[in-house]
Design a protein around this motif. Structure first.
Motif, short mmCIF file in Angstrom:
data_model
loop_
_atom_site.label_atom_id
_atom_site.label_comp_id
_atom_site.label_asym_id
_atom_site.label_seq_id
_atom_site.Cartn_x
_atom_site.Cartn_y
_atom_site.Cartn_z
N GLY A 253 46.03 35.83 38.59
CA GLY A 253 47.29 35.15 38.88
C GLY A 253 48.43 35.74 38.06
O GLY A 253 48.22 36.58 37.19
N ASP A 258 48.08 29.85 37.43
CA ASP A 258 47.95 29.96 38.88
C ASP A 258 46.66 30.68 39.26
O ASP A 258 46.19 31.59 38.58
CB ASP A 258 49.17 30.64 39.50
CG ASP A 258 49.45 32.02 38.91
OD1 ASP A 258 49.22 32.19 37.69
OD2 ASP A 258 49.88 32.91 39.66
N ALA A 259 46.13 30.28 40.39
CA ALA A 259 44.88 30.86 40.87
C ALA A 259 45.10 32.29 41.34
O ALA A 259 46.21 32.68 41.71
CB ALA A 259 44.33 30.02 42.01
#
Lengths: 336, 325
Positions: A253, A258-259
């Motif tokens: 990410g 965040d993924a």
């Protein structure tokens, strides 16, 4: 891609050793960043932490073309740049941990890694803000004479900011020995380059400023090195700047919150890029040349793992800055 | 001792420092071939050549950053902002790069740079060209902020700023460039961080800087005619603030007025008042009053503009109020 980058014939011993060193640096950065991610999830590293996984060939290929008396300046995804420039794993990890033994004595953090002795001038956290600084360093080199240069790393999203355009104009106008590296990993945070730039081939922006520019395959460290060699020659011999758009990809990410995929990009896309992994690209080339094999590779994996483990142990055991450090380094010490 | 304008005093300071130290260069819009938008750099291109007197495109953010980069590796840039109004485009470089570099590098990388140019309102230039920025920059740890009021201080403080190891925001008075005064010859360097008592007095302290110094002195003369002996302190440097001189004066006069060209909210005077109330509360015989520019964008109309600006009469009124006269 050039003949050298494609070659499957075994090069001479010096070149083989060089390739091994590139491989080691990329593997070290990869392992370092994986470990930094773990340490972040354990709360050992705070704030923002932007990992470089997937982009290793850019840092390593660029640094390989430089001299110790050149300067390097980067943005906030710079752990890999610092390591490739020769900062120790211990100094960088300790900085991420905020310790007194860190490269900025614990006052900078992940985004502000400095080592003046190594010519590594940060670590800057405002997108695009450091681009003019690089031109200023190059201005100083030219002012003093000599053939030093300054390399500036930034992401493709920074190429949309005013500082980029103002700087490229002046760097070209004044023939400054600077090399501007756009690491185009496809996304500024979650915004795809096609959603942010009217012209997605960012290298053509050099044309607007009469600056030589190239698009470079950033998954092949040898290709990066060759493009850099051309830029370095231009800077040293002609005192002229170059814009290199190096196409790469980050597997993780934007930061730690965040993924890797699922929102702005798909798992398939990430997997697709992983198939051209920069470490594998070089290792495969070396194997095809007959000067690398799985045994040596595994040994190198173990070696870099040990170095990174040592860095974590060192960072963990290092002291926090003394409380008195809060008020030092705001201004120069008295009497200077 | 020569009589020079404030403009020429700055010019002399630049010339002397450039002659003294070849790391010093001047960069900005119109500084070279045009001889300076306000002629502060007159003759420097001819004397030092285009390598050291560098015309830029209109790109404040870019050339401010180029100056910071050059300073990071040991040059001594003087970056001219045609006016401080335009430096808002470069404030990221001044605040995020120049001011913080030493700290965030753990003391490894200093930025010995001077950002200079005219600030404050001139005449009828309207809202975007008429503002005083001292308090903006004085807020930032890592910066030093200087705003000289006289030709002698302009020379002495610019020389000190160029020799300083840290980034200096040097705000000249746009309306002061033609002011004449005696300027010491030779290597006249005025220490940064030292206020100057421009008029000694015992009844009330008037604290001011830059363009409010002259009206403060005028107010003091008018007050003298009314039997009030006012002391006028010119801060000269806003950051670091010369707290000792302020407190010593207030301890003697027990009354204080702070005048500045800028807006009232979170202004320089707010900091001065905060310092005095904490350190000298028992010395005060009256609340401190502030005289500032009106809390509005600057109007164009001449009558409204005059009403928005600080003048001697406003300072005199405030002094009488703190004396309960």
């Amino acid at each position: 891609m050039t003949a050298t980058a494609r070659s499957t014939k075994a090069p001479d011993a010096a070149t083989q050793a060089l390739h091994r060193s590139y491989l080691r640096q990329m593997m070290l950065i990869r392992r370092f960043e994986e470990k930094a991610g773990e340490a972040y999830s354990l709360g050992k590293i705070g704030g923002f932490c932007h990992l470089y996984i997937g982009q290793e060939a850019v840092a390593v290929g660029v640094m390989a073309a430089l001299r110790p008396d050149d300067h390097v300046i980067s943005a906030y995804r710079e752990h890999g740049h610092a390591l490739a420039r020769g900062l120790t794993s211990r100094a960088v990890m300790a900085e991420l941990f905020g310790k007194a033994t860190g490269s900025s004595a614990g006052k900078g953090g992940s985004m502000h890694i400095f080592d003046a002795a190594a010519g590594f001038l940060g670590g800057h956290g405002i997108v695009g803000s450091h681009i003019p600084l690089a031109a200023g360093v190059a201005f100083a080199h030219k002012y003093r004479g000599g053939d030093q240069l300054c390399v500036c790393f930034f992401g493709e999203a920074a190429a949309n900011i005013g500082a980029f355009h103002e700087t490229l104009n002046m760097a070209s106008l004044w023939d400054l020995p600077a090399i501007f590296i756009v690491e185009n990993n496809g996304y500024g945070m979650g915004t795809a380059v096609s959603r942010a730039a009217a012209v997605t081939n960012l290298s053509v922006r050099g044309n607007a400023y009469d600056m030589p520019a190239e698009q470079v395959d950033g998954q092949n460290v040898l290709t990066v090195r060759e493009a850099m060699d051309r830029a370095v020659t231009r800077a040293r011999a002609e005192s002229k700047p170059t814009l290199l758009e190096i196409k790469t990809y980050r597997y993780v990410g934007h930061s730690m919150s965040d993924a890797a995929h699922g929102t702005y990009r798909t798992k398939d896309e990430v997997d697709e890029y992983r198939r051209r992994d920069p470490i594998a690209v070089l290792a495969d080339l070396m194997k095809a040349g007959g000067y690398w094999d799985d045994g040596r590779h595994d040994a190198l994996v173990t070696e870099v793992q040990a170095e990174v483990e040592d860095a974590v142990t060192f960072a963990d055991a290092s002291p926090d800055p003394d409380p008195s450090a809060l008020y030092t380094d705001v201004y120069a010490p008295e009497g200077r | 001792m020569a009589t020079l304008t404030y403009r020429d005093a700055l010019n002399v300071a630049l010339r002397e420092e450039m002659a003294r130290d070849d790391r010093v260069f001047l960069m900005g819009e119109e500084v070279a071939e045009y001889d300076g938008a306000y002629k502060v750099s007159r003759g420097l291109l001819k004397e030092f050549g285009p390598k050291r007197v560098v015309d830029t495109p209109i790109a404040e953010l870019g050339f401010a950053g180029i100056g910071v980069g050059a300073a990071m590796v040991g040059l001594r840039p003087v970056i001219e902002m045609m006016t401080w109004n335009f430096a808002l485009l470069a404030i990221d470089q001044i605040v995020n790069s120049a001011a913080k570099m030493r700290y965030m590098s753990g003391g490894q990388v200093g930025v010995p740079i001077v950002f200079r140019g005219p600030g404050g309102a001139a005449l009828q230039l309207g809202a975007q060209h008429s503002q005083a920025f001292e308090s903006y920059y004085a807020h930032i740890p890592g910066l030093k902020v200087i705003a000289p009021a006289t030709p002698a201080d302009a020379k002495g403080l610019l020389k000190a700023a160029i020799r300083d190891e840290d980034p200096v925001v040097f705000i000249e008075g746009e309306m002061l460039y033609n002011l004449k005064g005696e300027v010491p010859d030779g290597d006249h360097v005025t220490p940064i961080g030292k206020a100057d008592i421009k008029r000694a007095g015992k009844d009330v302290t008037i604290i001011c800087h830059s363009k409010t110094v002259a009206p403060s002195l005028k107010a003091a003369e008018a007050l003298a005619a009314e039997g009030v002996d006012a002391e006028v302190i010119d801060l000269r440097t806003i950051r670091p603030l010369d707290v000792d001189t302020i407190l010593e004066s207030v301890a003697r006069t027990n009354r204080c007025v702070v005048a500045e060209e800028g807006w009232p909210f979170a202004g320089v005077g707010a900091q001065v008042v905060d310092t005095i109330q904490r350190e000298a509360f028992d010395a005060l015989d009256a609340p401190i009053l502030r005289v500032t520019g009106a809390d509005v964008p600057m109007p164009y109309n001449k009558v409204l503009e005059r009403a928005a600006k600080v003048d001697a009469a406003k300072i005199q009124d405030a002094a009488k109020k703190v004396l309960y006269l």
